[in-house]
Scaffold this active site. Structure first.
Site, PDB file in Angstrom:
ATOM      1  N   SER A   1       0.870  -1.176   0.000  1.00  0.00           N
ATOM      2  CA  SER A   1       0.000   0.000   0.000  1.00  0.00           C
ATOM      3  C   SER A   1       0.902   1.219   0.000  1.00  0.00           C
ATOM      4  O   SER A   1       2.067   1.135   0.423  1.00  0.00           O
ATOM      5  CB  SER A   1      -0.874   0.003   1.257  1.00  0.00           C
ATOM      6  OG  SER A   1      -1.481   1.257   1.464  1.00  0.00           O
TER       7      SER A   1
ATOM      8  N   TYR B   1      -2.866  -0.880  10.395  1.00  0.00           N
ATOM      9  CA  TYR B   1      -2.722  -1.049   8.947  1.00  0.00           C
ATOM     10  C   TYR B   1      -1.361  -0.549   8.473  1.00  0.00           C
ATOM     11  O   TYR B   1      -0.655  -1.242   7.731  1.00  0.00           O
ATOM     12  CB  TYR B   1      -3.840  -0.285   8.242  1.00  0.00           C
ATOM     13  CG  TYR B   1      -3.946  -0.549   6.762  1.00  0.00           C
ATOM     14  CD1 TYR B   1      -4.628  -1.663   6.284  1.00  0.00           C
ATOM     15  CD2 TYR B   1      -3.385   0.322   5.828  1.00  0.00           C
ATOM     16  CE1 TYR B   1      -4.755  -1.905   4.925  1.00  0.00           C
ATOM     17  CE2 TYR B   1      -3.508   0.091   4.474  1.00  0.00           C
ATOM     18  CZ  TYR B   1      -4.184  -1.027   4.024  1.00  0.00           C
ATOM     19  OH  TYR B   1      -4.296  -1.261   2.680  1.00  0.00           O
TER      20      TYR B   1
END
Length: 261
Positions: free
Chosen positions: A143, A156
């Protein structure tokens, strides 16, 4: 069909980016192992469609990737059906948004287990077969948050930074075995993972839905456009080609310029 005779396993592939990966790989003739949760009839329809596209075989595993024993079962299924996995795409993930003092411990544990630890388990089971074949492709959906942080996403961001480091480490270990390991780091892709975090972000930041989309999600992407699952899948497909054999240990951004600074 340059992947004819090869087998790809994609975690979290019943929807979103993972399903886009599976479809792209099927176009090139790969056997596919899909994994994830969802409506059983919809998943079966996708599985059949993959076989029609590839002319090869597609199987489904409902393994819960937070449980190492279920991961082992999934990898054994791939071994039984196809002998092993040539292409492993670790894509499964989840998200939760909350200030650190309010961040639920169970959500932290879930995100670290699914977004990071599951990749350790899939890779350790896949590598012996790849070494035997002296060919393999390991790809992680990281990401932009593997390179940059955002508030309220402690678990995350931690998991994705860890996944980037994990990928670099295994790339070095496997470099002389014909196996590459790379991470793809998308910016915001319009998937259920992104859509489902909007209400939490609205609450955490006191914003409207429109403001979250434009002032949080797309604010950091200079193109002001969402990345598409198909664009991410096309990059993964290139990494599977022989022309990409010298790309390993890379963390490739596809984020509309988010991490360019």
């Amino acid at each position: 069909m340059f992947l004819k005779g090869k087998t790809a396993l994609v975690t979290g592939s019943t929807s979103g980016i993972g399903l886009a990966y599976a479809k792209a790989l099927a176009v090139e003739g790969a056997n596919i192992v899909i994994n994830g949760f969802g409506d059983a009839d919809a998943i079966e329809a996708e599985r059949k469609a993959l076989e029609e596209t590839s002319g090869a075989k597609a199987v489904y595993s409902d393994a819960d990737l937070t449980k190492p024993e279920r991961i082992e079962e999934m990898m054994k299924l791939a071994a039984q059906e196809f002998g092993g996995v040539d292409i492993l795409i670790n894509n499964a993930g989840t998200q939760h948004v909350d200030p650190i003092e309010d961040f639920p411990v169970d959500k932290w544990d879930l995100i670290i287990a699914l977004n990071l630890t599951s990749s350790f388990h899939t890779v350790r089971h896949a590598v012996p077969y790849m070494k035997e074949r002296r060919w393999g492709r390991i790809i992680a959906t990281a990401s932009a948050h593997s390179k940059a942080a955002s508030p309220f996403k402690t678990a995350y961001v931690t998991a994705k930074h860890g996944l980037a480091g994990f990928t670099k480490t295994i790339a070095l270990e496997l470099a002389e075995h014909g196996i590459t390991a790379n991470a793809i780091s998308p910016g915001y892709v319009w998937t259920s993972l992104v859509e489902n975090q909007i209400p939490d972000t609205m609450k955490a930041r006191g914003m409207s839905r429109e403001d979250v989309i434009n002032k949080v999600l797309l604010e950091g992407q200079p193109t002001k456009q969402f990345v598409t699952p198909e664009q991410v899948a096309a990059l993964a497909l290139y990494l599977c080609r022989d022309e990409a054999a010298q790309i390993t240990g890379a963390n490739l951004s596809i984020d509309g310029g988010w991490t360019a600074e």
